[in-house]
Design a protein around this motif. Structure first.
Motif, PDB file in Angstrom:
ATOM      1  N   THR A 175      22.897  85.246  38.098  1.00 47.27           N
ATOM      2  CA  THR A 175      22.848  86.198  36.985  1.00 47.27           C
ATOM      3  C   THR A 175      21.671  85.869  36.083  1.00 47.27           C
ATOM      4  O   THR A 175      21.191  84.738  36.060  1.00 47.27           O
ATOM      5  CB  THR A 175      24.142  86.147  36.142  1.00 47.27           C
ATOM      6  OG1 THR A 175      24.350  84.791  35.710  1.00 47.27           O
ATOM      7  CG2 THR A 175      25.340  86.613  36.935  1.00 47.27           C
ATOM      8  N   THR A 176      21.219  86.888  35.347  1.00 44.45           N
ATOM      9  CA  THR A 176      20.123  86.678  34.393  1.00 44.45           C
ATOM     10  C   THR A 176      20.695  86.067  33.115  1.00 44.45           C
ATOM     11  O   THR A 176      21.756  86.469  32.639  1.00 44.45           O
ATOM     12  CB  THR A 176      19.443  88.028  34.072  1.00 44.45           C
ATOM     13  OG1 THR A 176      18.956  88.583  35.296  1.00 44.45           O
ATOM     14  CG2 THR A 176      18.289  87.832  33.107  1.00 44.45           C
ATOM     15  N   GLN A 177      19.971  85.075  32.587  1.00 47.70           N
ATOM     16  CA  GLN A 177      20.404  84.409  31.361  1.00 47.70           C
ATOM     17  C   GLN A 177      19.200  84.187  30.459  1.00 47.70           C
ATOM     18  O   GLN A 177      18.120  83.850  30.940  1.00 47.70           O
ATOM     19  CB  GLN A 177      21.044  83.064  31.710  1.00 47.70           C
ATOM     20  CG  GLN A 177      21.423  82.212  30.513  1.00 47.70           C
ATOM     21  CD  GLN A 177      22.098  80.914  30.941  1.00 47.70           C
ATOM     22  OE1 GLN A 177      23.297  80.851  31.123  1.00 47.70           O
ATOM     23  NE2 GLN A 177      21.306  79.870  31.110  1.00 47.70           N
ATOM     24  N   LEU A 178      19.390  84.404  29.157  1.00 51.29           N
ATOM     25  CA  LEU A 178      18.334  84.111  28.191  1.00 51.29           C
ATOM     26  C   LEU A 178      18.486  82.663  27.725  1.00 51.29           C
ATOM     27  O   LEU A 178      19.588  82.243  27.344  1.00 51.29           O
ATOM     28  CB  LEU A 178      18.428  85.051  26.985  1.00 51.29           C
ATOM     29  CG  LEU A 178      18.465  86.557  27.280  1.00 51.29           C
ATOM     30  CD1 LEU A 178      18.438  87.340  25.973  1.00 51.29           C
ATOM     31  CD2 LEU A 178      17.317  86.984  28.189  1.00 51.29           C
ATOM     32  N   ARG A 179      17.385  81.911  27.772  1.00 50.93           N
ATOM     33  CA  ARG A 179      17.388  80.557  27.210  1.00 50.93           C
ATOM     34  C   ARG A 179      16.729  80.636  25.834  1.00 50.93           C
ATOM     35  O   ARG A 179      15.521  80.766  25.718  1.00 50.93           O
ATOM     36  CB  ARG A 179      16.645  79.599  28.139  1.00 50.93           C
ATOM     37  CG  ARG A 179      16.600  78.167  27.635  1.00 50.93           C
ATOM     38  CD  ARG A 179      16.251  77.183  28.751  1.00 50.93           C
ATOM     39  NE  ARG A 179      15.274  77.705  29.678  1.00 50.93           N
ATOM     40  CZ  ARG A 179      13.951  77.544  29.544  1.00 50.93           C
ATOM     41  NH1 ARG A 179      13.446  76.934  28.502  1.00 50.93           N
ATOM     42  NH2 ARG A 179      13.132  78.043  30.454  1.00 50.93           N
ATOM     43  N   LEU A 180      17.566  80.627  24.811  1.00 51.74           N
ATOM     44  CA  LEU A 180      17.081  80.853  23.447  1.00 51.74           C
ATOM     45  C   LEU A 180      16.243  79.679  22.955  1.00 51.74           C
ATOM     46  O   LEU A 180      16.647  78.522  23.082  1.00 51.74           O
ATOM     47  CB  LEU A 180      18.263  81.067  22.493  1.00 51.74           C
ATOM     48  CG  LEU A 180      19.165  82.273  22.798  1.00 51.74           C
ATOM     49  CD1 LEU A 180      20.418  82.222  21.939  1.00 51.74           C
ATOM     50  CD2 LEU A 180      18.405  83.578  22.571  1.00 51.74           C
ATOM     51  N   LYS A 181      15.087  79.993  22.378  1.00 59.55           N
ATOM     52  CA  LYS A 181      14.247  78.977  21.739  1.00 59.55           C
ATOM     53  C   LYS A 181      14.568  78.898  20.245  1.00 59.55           C
ATOM     54  O   LYS A 181      14.524  77.841  19.643  1.00 59.55           O
ATOM     55  CB  LYS A 181      12.764  79.326  21.919  1.00 59.55           C
ATOM     56  CG  LYS A 181      12.341  79.597  23.340  1.00 59.55           C
ATOM     57  CD  LYS A 181      12.183  78.338  24.144  1.00 59.55           C
ATOM     58  CE  LYS A 181      10.889  77.638  23.825  1.00 59.55           C
ATOM     59  NZ  LYS A 181      10.700  76.449  24.684  1.00 59.55           N
ATOM     60  N   ASP A 182      14.876  80.065  19.657  1.00 62.11           N
ATOM     61  CA  ASP A 182      15.222  80.114  18.240  1.00 62.11           C
ATOM     62  C   ASP A 182      15.815  81.483  17.939  1.00 62.11           C
ATOM     63  O   ASP A 182      15.585  82.452  18.679  1.00 62.11           O
ATOM     64  CB  ASP A 182      13.975  79.885  17.377  1.00 62.11           C
ATOM     65  CG  ASP A 182      14.313  79.501  15.936  1.00 62.11           C
ATOM     66  OD1 ASP A 182      15.476  79.101  15.685  1.00 62.11           O
ATOM     67  OD2 ASP A 182      13.429  79.596  15.068  1.00 62.11           O
ATOM     68  N   ILE A 183      16.599  81.578  16.857  1.00 61.95           N
ATOM     69  CA  ILE A 183      17.088  82.871  16.371  1.00 61.95           C
ATOM     70  C   ILE A 183      16.898  82.909  14.863  1.00 61.95           C
ATOM     71  O   ILE A 183      16.894  81.881  14.198  1.00 61.95           O
ATOM     72  CB  ILE A 183      18.570  83.123  16.750  1.00 61.95           C
ATOM     73  CG1 ILE A 183      19.459  81.956  16.287  1.00 61.95           C
ATOM     74  CG2 ILE A 183      18.724  83.354  18.233  1.00 61.95           C
ATOM     75  CD1 ILE A 183      20.937  82.172  16.551  1.00 61.95           C
TER      76      ILE A 183
END
Length: 562
Positions: free
Chosen positions: A553-561
């Motif tokens: 599955t596609t997943q976002l690896r967050l750097k910052d929010i």
């Protein structure tokens, strides 16, 4: 965190490339940002070829190096392959020694002891060569500043060939050959090779005398790829080609030593990030905790069972290393608070019993908390020794050069260096370094930066786009994993902290009418409040594929929010 969106290239360049490749504008933008502007550039980027590697004889002194090695072989001289104790050094020694041994047996290896000899060529190593009747030393990943050592060897009728990639000083050592693409008089087309890369060029040149083609040398590229990943050299030009083919070797037919290391962690397919975080630290752990010889034994072992025994020992070393660096990082952070040094422009800390093998890792850890050029000192014999790490854009090597009066010796790169000094010079050096950093660091270099490649919508994240992104690999400096930004992102109510101390964040996010996407933010657990109650936020992230129970599955690896 400071978010910086990379400047958008001209519309004309973007449209020209988008049309030539039949891709969306934002894909063309990513390519032009990486210096890829034509169909031919893109073909070379997406389809690396061994034919893109340069003729090794374009490197200054390569002809002299080959002639001297062939003479040694003809005269049955003893050859000592000498290298530093880190990943680049031990892979380079393993590469050159194992290659020479395919047709000449009178070859041995030498890795200096990190604690007794320190970095680079050592007098003890030369004495060992003399005592054991070696008449030629091939030094890899070190030696470019070893003026006195090479002279000392010459007095003992021992010749040197130096294969290095560090910046030379004003004077070169009086070696038979000095292979270093950073020599000012070397016109080699690519000067960002690592030490193991220079070693590979040497065996490539030697291979031409044996009618070998580049295809015959592919099995050695697993070592080169590992060194490129570990030494954080630019992922461009020859480095990109060698890393690309080296990764194929690691995944399809690795040498027993690397296979045994990977076997420890039960991972099927490795990318360059896995090499950085799985393979490299384990090779490094041998030199940090015990001796770099263990790494060379592992990497040159061709019996898998024996390689597994070495790998098992190295796995224990790596566990010890983790424990040590966590403990020392804690002590160093306490020292900064106790000495009220939180507001300085640099971090310089010292404790005499800190383990010399992990002070470089500790320096990197300290930057995660106090973002500034960092030096971690420990006692080494009668002297103090340190590892330096830097922040983006700040050249720590130049800063050390400005304080050289206080140092006994130093060497390294823009972002990482090592040094020794006399104990009595430590306070003066610490003050001088702080003043130098204060005078030269730019305000923006004091705040961690996220470079955003492009703003996109979640609807742009299609299977085709992900397939194209995968072809940008292998990633590394100057070809980093693309970072995207999206606005008006909403968490759908599944947000939860993760980790022992709730330091990480798992989310399920949507944007406008897009399908939902899983997202994970390592180290972002303290930002849970930003995403609650379906408040819109901005996200900076990389796009990953997550494999679980046979499903991708596609997943976002967050750097910052924010």
């Amino acid at each position: 965190m400071r978010w910086t969106i990379k400047p958008k290239p001209s519309a004309e360049k973007i449209q020209h490339l988008a049309h030539a490749l039949q891709v969306e504008d934002f894909v063309a933008t990513l390519l032009v940002q990486r210096g890829i502007e034509t169909f031919e550039d893109a073909k070379a980027f997406f389809r690396p070829s061994l034919s893109h590697l340069h003729d090794p004889y374009l490197m200054k002194d390569m002809d002299k190096a080959v002639i001297r090695i062939e003479k040694a072989i003809a005269n049955n001289e003893r050859i000592l392959v000498f290298g530093d104790y880190d990943v680049d050094g031990t892979t380079a020694v393993s590469l050159v020694a194992s290659y020479l041994k395919t047709y000449y047996s009178n070859v041995d290896t030498y890795i200096p002891d990190r604690y007794l000899e320190g970095y680079g060529v050592s007098f003890k190593g030369i004495d060992y060569a003399e005592d054991n009747e070696f008449s030629l030393i091939i030094a890899l990943d070190c030696g470019i500043k070893s003026i006195d050592h090479v002279n000392y060897a010459k007095e003992r009728n021992i010749d040197f060939i130096i294969c290095d990639h560090h910046r030379p000083g004003d004077q070169l050592p009086a070696a038979v050959a000095v292979l270093d693409p950073k020599r000012s008089d070397c016109t080699y087309p690519y000067d960002e090779l690592c030490g193991c890369g220079v070693g590979f060029k040497l065996i490539q040149a030697l291979g031409t005398n044996r009618d070998q083609t580049i295809e015959d040398l592919i099995p050695y590229l697993d070592l080169v790829a590992t060194a490129i990943a570990a030494d954080i050299v630019p992922m461009t030009g020859e480095n990109r080609v060698m890393a690309y083919f080296g990764l194929k070797v690691i995944n399809d037919s690795p040498r027993p030593g690397i296979k045994a290391l990977v076997h420890q962690v039960k991972k099927q397919t490795l990318d360059i990030t896995d090499v950085v975080f799985i393979v490299a630290p384990r090779i490094n752990a041998a030199g940090r905790i015990r001796h770099g010889n263990y790494a060379v034994q592992l990497l040159t072992e061709f019996d898998f069972e024996q390689a597994q025994a070495f790998a098992s020992e190295i796995e224990k070393n790596n566990a010890d290393r983790k424990e040590l660096d966590q403990q020392i990082t804690k002590e160093a952070l306490n020292q900064i608070i106790t000495n009220q040094e939180e507001d300085r422009f640099s971090t310089v800390v010292f404790q005499e019993d800190w383990h010399k093998g992990v002070i470089g890792i500790v320096a990197s850890r300290l930057i995660e908390t106090h973002y500034r050029p960092t030096l971690v000192f420990t006692k080494s014999g009668e002297k103090y020794a340190a590892s330096a790490r830097s922040v983006k854009g700040f050249d720590v090597y130049n800063a050390l050069e400005a304080c050289a009066d206080h140092l006994e010796q130093f060497g390294g790169h823009m972002y990482a260096a090592g040094m020794t000094l006399q104990a009595e010079n430590y306070p003066a050096f610490k003050n001088a370094f702080e003043k130098q950093v204060q005078a030269t660091i730019l305000p923006e270099q004091r705040v961690p930066e996220i470079e955003v490649d492009a703003e996109i919508d979640f609807n742009d994240i299609s299977p085709k786009f992900i397939r194209i992104l995968k072809q940008f690999e292998p990633f590394g400096p100057q070809n980093m994993t693309p970072v995207f930004m999206s606005k008006n992102v909403i968490e759908t109510g599944y947000a939860k902290p993760m980790g022992k101390e709730n330091e990480h964040l798992r989310l399920f996010v949507k944007q406008n009418q897009s399908e939902g996407l899983a997202a994970i933010g390592f180290g972002l657990g303290n930002k849970l409040e930003i995403v609650t109650n379906q408040k819109p936020f901005e996200a900076a992230y990389c796009i990953d594929e997550n494999e679980w129970n046979g499903k991708t599955t596609t997943q976002l690896r967050l750097k910052d929010i924010r």
